[in-house]
Design a protein around this motif. Structure first.
Motif, PDB file in Angstrom:
ATOM      1  N   LEU A 135      -5.776   7.219   4.332  1.00  0.00           N
ATOM      2  CA  LEU A 135      -5.073   7.709   3.137  1.00  0.00           C
ATOM      3  C   LEU A 135      -5.428   6.821   1.941  1.00  0.00           C
ATOM      4  O   LEU A 135      -4.566   6.194   1.327  1.00  0.00           O
ATOM      5  CB  LEU A 135      -3.561   7.726   3.375  1.00  0.00           C
ATOM      6  N   TYR A 136      -6.692   6.784   1.611  1.00  0.00           N
ATOM      7  CA  TYR A 136      -7.208   5.810   0.668  1.00  0.00           C
ATOM      8  C   TYR A 136      -6.567   5.917  -0.720  1.00  0.00           C
ATOM      9  O   TYR A 136      -6.046   4.940  -1.250  1.00  0.00           O
ATOM     10  CB  TYR A 136      -8.728   5.974   0.534  1.00  0.00           C
ATOM     11  N   VAL A 137      -6.616   7.070  -1.306  1.00  0.00           N
ATOM     12  CA  VAL A 137      -6.104   7.237  -2.661  1.00  0.00           C
ATOM     13  C   VAL A 137      -4.586   7.331  -2.649  1.00  0.00           C
ATOM     14  O   VAL A 137      -3.913   6.817  -3.544  1.00  0.00           O
ATOM     15  CB  VAL A 137      -6.730   8.479  -3.332  1.00  0.00           C
ATOM     16  N   TYR A 138      -4.038   7.975  -1.632  1.00  0.00           N
ATOM     17  CA  TYR A 138      -2.587   8.099  -1.516  1.00  0.00           C
ATOM     18  C   TYR A 138      -1.916   6.723  -1.441  1.00  0.00           C
ATOM     19  O   TYR A 138      -0.945   6.452  -2.142  1.00  0.00           O
ATOM     20  CB  TYR A 138      -2.233   8.917  -0.273  1.00  0.00           C
ATOM     21  N   VAL A 139      -2.452   5.850  -0.594  1.00  0.00           N
ATOM     22  CA  VAL A 139      -1.894   4.503  -0.456  1.00  0.00           C
ATOM     23  C   VAL A 139      -1.977   3.752  -1.784  1.00  0.00           C
ATOM     24  O   VAL A 139      -1.013   3.113  -2.220  1.00  0.00           O
ATOM     25  CB  VAL A 139      -2.617   3.721   0.665  1.00  0.00           C
ATOM     26  N   ALA A 140      -3.131   3.813  -2.438  1.00  0.00           N
ATOM     27  CA  ALA A 140      -3.288   3.129  -3.726  1.00  0.00           C
ATOM     28  C   ALA A 140      -2.292   3.670  -4.750  1.00  0.00           C
ATOM     29  O   ALA A 140      -1.689   2.906  -5.516  1.00  0.00           O
ATOM     30  CB  ALA A 140      -4.718   3.299  -4.232  1.00  0.00           C
ATOM     31  N   SER A 141      -2.099   4.989  -4.756  1.00  0.00           N
ATOM     32  CA  SER A 141      -1.207   5.602  -5.738  1.00  0.00           C
ATOM     33  C   SER A 141       0.248   5.232  -5.486  1.00  0.00           C
ATOM     34  O   SER A 141       1.017   5.009  -6.437  1.00  0.00           O
ATOM     35  CB  SER A 141      -1.365   7.130  -5.732  1.00  0.00           C
ATOM     36  N   LYS A 142       0.637   5.138  -4.228  1.00  0.00           N
ATOM     37  CA  LYS A 142       2.029   4.811  -3.924  1.00  0.00           C
ATOM     38  C   LYS A 142       2.318   3.324  -4.127  1.00  0.00           C
ATOM     39  O   LYS A 142       3.441   2.939  -4.445  1.00  0.00           O
ATOM     40  CB  LYS A 142       2.376   5.249  -2.496  1.00  0.00           C
ATOM     41  N   HIS A 143       1.305   2.477  -3.971  1.00  0.00           N
ATOM     42  CA  HIS A 143       1.443   1.077  -4.381  1.00  0.00           C
ATOM     43  C   HIS A 143       1.693   1.002  -5.892  1.00  0.00           C
ATOM     44  O   HIS A 143       2.478   0.178  -6.368  1.00  0.00           O
ATOM     45  CB  HIS A 143       0.178   0.281  -4.032  1.00  0.00           C
ATOM     46  N   ALA A 144       1.015   1.863  -6.636  1.00  0.00           N
ATOM     47  CA  ALA A 144       1.192   1.879  -8.091  1.00  0.00           C
ATOM     48  C   ALA A 144       2.619   2.243  -8.475  1.00  0.00           C
ATOM     49  O   ALA A 144       3.183   1.676  -9.419  1.00  0.00           O
ATOM     50  CB  ALA A 144       0.215   2.866  -8.719  1.00  0.00           C
ATOM     51  N   VAL A 145       3.225   3.179  -7.753  1.00  0.00           N
ATOM     52  CA  VAL A 145       4.611   3.573  -8.045  1.00  0.00           C
ATOM     53  C   VAL A 145       5.554   2.395  -7.831  1.00  0.00           C
ATOM     54  O   VAL A 145       6.466   2.148  -8.631  1.00  0.00           O
ATOM     55  CB  VAL A 145       5.035   4.772  -7.170  1.00  0.00           C
ATOM     56  N   LEU A 146       5.334   1.642  -6.767  1.00  0.00           N
ATOM     57  CA  LEU A 146       6.162   0.465  -6.507  1.00  0.00           C
ATOM     58  C   LEU A 146       5.963  -0.577  -7.607  1.00  0.00           C
ATOM     59  O   LEU A 146       6.915  -1.229  -8.055  1.00  0.00           O
ATOM     60  CB  LEU A 146       5.802  -0.120  -5.137  1.00  0.00           C
ATOM     61  N   GLY A 147       4.725  -0.731  -8.053  1.00  0.00           N
ATOM     62  CA  GLY A 147       4.452  -1.646  -9.154  1.00  0.00           C
ATOM     63  C   GLY A 147       5.142  -1.223 -10.434  1.00  0.00           C
ATOM     64  O   GLY A 147       5.644  -2.066 -11.196  1.00  0.00           O
ATOM     65  N   LEU A 148       5.199   0.084 -10.683  1.00  0.00           N
ATOM     66  CA  LEU A 148       5.878   0.595 -11.871  1.00  0.00           C
ATOM     67  C   LEU A 148       7.364   0.267 -11.828  1.00  0.00           C
ATOM     68  O   LEU A 148       7.944  -0.169 -12.835  1.00  0.00           O
ATOM     69  CB  LEU A 148       5.665   2.108 -11.971  1.00  0.00           C
ATOM     70  N   MET A 149       7.987   0.449 -10.661  1.00  0.00           N
ATOM     71  CA  MET A 149       9.400   0.095 -10.543  1.00  0.00           C
ATOM     72  C   MET A 149       9.608  -1.388 -10.838  1.00  0.00           C
ATOM     73  O   MET A 149      10.520  -1.767 -11.594  1.00  0.00           O
ATOM     74  CB  MET A 149       9.910   0.413  -9.131  1.00  0.00           C
ATOM     75  N   SER A 180       8.266   6.538  -3.958  1.00  0.00           N
ATOM     76  CA  SER A 180       7.002   6.018  -3.469  1.00  0.00           C
ATOM     77  C   SER A 180       6.852   6.467  -2.012  1.00  0.00           C
ATOM     78  O   SER A 180       7.000   7.646  -1.717  1.00  0.00           O
ATOM     79  CB  SER A 180       6.969   4.483  -3.602  1.00  0.00           C
ATOM     80  N   SER A 181       6.602   5.557  -1.116  1.00  0.00           N
ATOM     81  CA  SER A 181       6.369   5.887   0.289  1.00  0.00           C
ATOM     82  C   SER A 181       6.258   4.583   1.067  1.00  0.00           C
ATOM     83  O   SER A 181       6.089   3.505   0.474  1.00  0.00           O
ATOM     84  CB  SER A 181       5.064   6.683   0.422  1.00  0.00           C
ATOM     85  N   VAL A 182       6.329   4.674   2.389  1.00  0.00           N
ATOM     86  CA  VAL A 182       6.017   3.495   3.194  1.00  0.00           C
ATOM     87  C   VAL A 182       4.591   3.041   2.867  1.00  0.00           C
ATOM     88  O   VAL A 182       4.254   1.852   2.969  1.00  0.00           O
ATOM     89  CB  VAL A 182       6.173   3.808   4.697  1.00  0.00           C
ATOM     90  N   ALA A 183       3.753   3.979   2.430  1.00  0.00           N
ATOM     91  CA  ALA A 183       2.387   3.660   2.022  1.00  0.00           C
ATOM     92  C   ALA A 183       2.354   2.856   0.727  1.00  0.00           C
ATOM     93  O   ALA A 183       1.298   2.401   0.308  1.00  0.00           O
ATOM     94  CB  ALA A 183       1.578   4.945   1.842  1.00  0.00           C
ATOM     95  N   GLY A 184       3.523   2.661   0.106  1.00  0.00           N
ATOM     96  CA  GLY A 184       3.600   1.858  -1.096  1.00  0.00           C
ATOM     97  C   GLY A 184       3.609   0.362  -0.820  1.00  0.00           C
ATOM     98  O   GLY A 184       3.402  -0.435  -1.735  1.00  0.00           O
ATOM     99  N   PHE A 185       3.864  -0.030   0.437  1.00  0.00           N
ATOM    100  CA  PHE A 185       3.867  -1.466   0.735  1.00  0.00           C
ATOM    101  C   PHE A 185       3.094  -1.815   2.006  1.00  0.00           C
ATOM    102  O   PHE A 185       3.113  -2.959   2.447  1.00  0.00           O
ATOM    103  CB  PHE A 185       5.303  -2.013   0.826  1.00  0.00           C
ATOM    104  N   ARG A 186       2.385  -0.860   2.584  1.00  0.00           N
ATOM    105  CA  ARG A 186       1.524  -1.150   3.730  1.00  0.00           C
ATOM    106  C   ARG A 186       0.355  -0.162   3.712  1.00  0.00           C
ATOM    107  O   ARG A 186       0.317   0.758   2.893  1.00  0.00           O
ATOM    108  CB  ARG A 186       2.292  -1.037   5.042  1.00  0.00           C
ATOM    109  N   GLU A 187      -0.590  -0.363   4.604  1.00  0.00           N
ATOM    110  CA  GLU A 187      -1.759   0.511   4.633  1.00  0.00           C
ATOM    111  C   GLU A 187      -1.576   1.601   5.679  1.00  0.00           C
ATOM    112  O   GLU A 187      -0.931   1.383   6.706  1.00  0.00           O
ATOM    113  CB  GLU A 187      -3.032  -0.280   4.929  1.00  0.00           C
ATOM    114  N   ASP A 188      -2.136   2.768   5.411  1.00  0.00           N
ATOM    115  CA  ASP A 188      -2.188   3.863   6.377  1.00  0.00           C
ATOM    116  C   ASP A 188      -3.636   4.323   6.456  1.00  0.00           C
ATOM    117  O   ASP A 188      -4.202   4.777   5.450  1.00  0.00           O
ATOM    118  CB  ASP A 188      -1.281   5.015   5.944  1.00  0.00           C
ATOM    119  N   PRO A 189      -4.272   4.198   7.613  1.00  0.00           N
ATOM    120  CA  PRO A 189      -5.695   4.502   7.748  1.00  0.00           C
ATOM    121  C   PRO A 189      -6.051   5.891   7.227  1.00  0.00           C
ATOM    122  O   PRO A 189      -5.382   6.876   7.547  1.00  0.00           O
ATOM    123  CB  PRO A 189      -5.932   4.405   9.263  1.00  0.00           C
TER     124      PRO A 189
END
Length: 313
Positions: free
Chosen positions: A180-194, A169-178
């Motif tokens: 990076l709208y779709v990237y942040v949402a996608s990396k949150h999804a990876v964390l959710g999958l885990m 995932s990424s640090v963007a998986g658990f916080r926001e990065d101005p």
């Protein structure tokens, strides 16, 4: 609470079979090199054929296999072919790493959108969802089947064999990065999958499958080419690709950690998932935590969702 993760030596990975995506460049290529040096057989995929093939040629100097296979992670068939290459060659798969990823493409929420320009479908931005969400979902599904298989050669076939799935995932998986709208949402999804897999795959038979996520902060790869110099001048910590690869390989070699989220900063890593779980009663409230756990237990494995024909389309 949150505890620092010290990657162990990779010695336990000697002779193990590892499959990963995004292995041609950056963090992925460092993972391939570390695993190969440890004596693991590595089957790595990427859409970048030239650097992938060059990496394979450069690692053909010991008994461990290093094999590049062209793999577009948005293709289910390509994910299958990658795992099948490893299984056909070695008779088993021990570890799987979903590493391929794509950075922000275009500007999904451009402040200058008009009633006319908003009519154009944001296909470029949505390609991030294909690579960063659909890719790991495909990869994890195929991995769950191959990791469960006993060794066709009769080796490593006991329930004690260590198997793992690692999702990058990424640090963007658990916080926001101005921005990076779709990237942040996608990396949150990876964390959710885990999180949704960690309790299920660990019950797999004959081999329990450990599932973990990796969340690096600033890492010096081509994704950050535009900000790397400013970042360095600021004095903020950053990771080298080797730093991140070392943590990922360490999660494989550890043999115990399951359901972890490894945050990586300045070459060091912490399992932040432990802290989140241990403090739930503080940020959710003790009573709500208790009721939520009761509800989760009541839902069991969630079989009723798919059994409910009225909700299936």
């Amino acid at each position: 609470m949150t505890t620092q993760f010290h990657p162990p030596d990779a010695t336990p990975l000697k002779g193990k079979v590892v499959v990963l995506t995004g292995g041609a460049l950056g963090v992925g290529s460092c993972i391939v090199r570390l695993l190969h040096t440890a004596g693991a057989h590595v089957f790595f995929g990427d859409i970048l054929d030239e650097p992938g093939q060059a990496l394979e040629r450069g690692l053909s100097n010991n008994d461990a296999q290093a094999k590049f296979i062209h793999c577009d992670v948005t293709s289910y068939a390509d994910n299958l072919a990658l795992f099948d290459a490893a299984y056909s060659a070695c008779g088993h798969v021990d570890h799987a790493i979903a590493n391929a990823g794509l950075g922000e493409q275009g500007n999904m929420f451009n402040s200058e959108l008009t009633l006319e320009s908003v009519k154009e479908e944001p296909k470029k931005s949505m390609s991030i969802v294909d690579v960063n969400v659909k890719g790991p979902l495909y990869f994890a599904r195929v991995a769950s089947a191959y990791l469960r298989q006993p060794d066709v050669n009769g080796k490593a076939s006991t329930a004690a064999a260590d198997k793992s799935l690692t999702l990058v995932s990424s640090v963007a998986g658990f916080r926001e990065d101005p921005g990076l709208y779709v990237y942040v949402a996608s990396k949150h999804a990876v964390l959710g999958l885990m999180r949704v897999l960690r309790g299920t795959l660990i019950q797999s038979k004959p081999h329990p499958i450990r599932t973990n996520a990796i969340c690096p902060w600033m890492t010096k790869t081509r994704l950050v080419a535009g900000i790397e110099q400013v970042w360095a001048e600021s004095g903020l910590p950053s990771n080298s690709p080797e730093d991140v690869a070392r943590v990922i390989v360490g999660v494989l070699a550890d043999g115990k950690v399951n359901g972890g989220t490894m945050y990586i900063e300045g070459g060091r890593s912490w399992n932040i998932e432990q802290g989140l779980l241990a403090t739930r009663h503080e940020w959710l409230g003790a009573e709500r935590e208790k009721e939520l756990d009761r509800g989760t237990e009541l839902m069991g494995g969630g079989e009723h969702w798919t059994a409910n024909k009225s909700s299936q389309v």
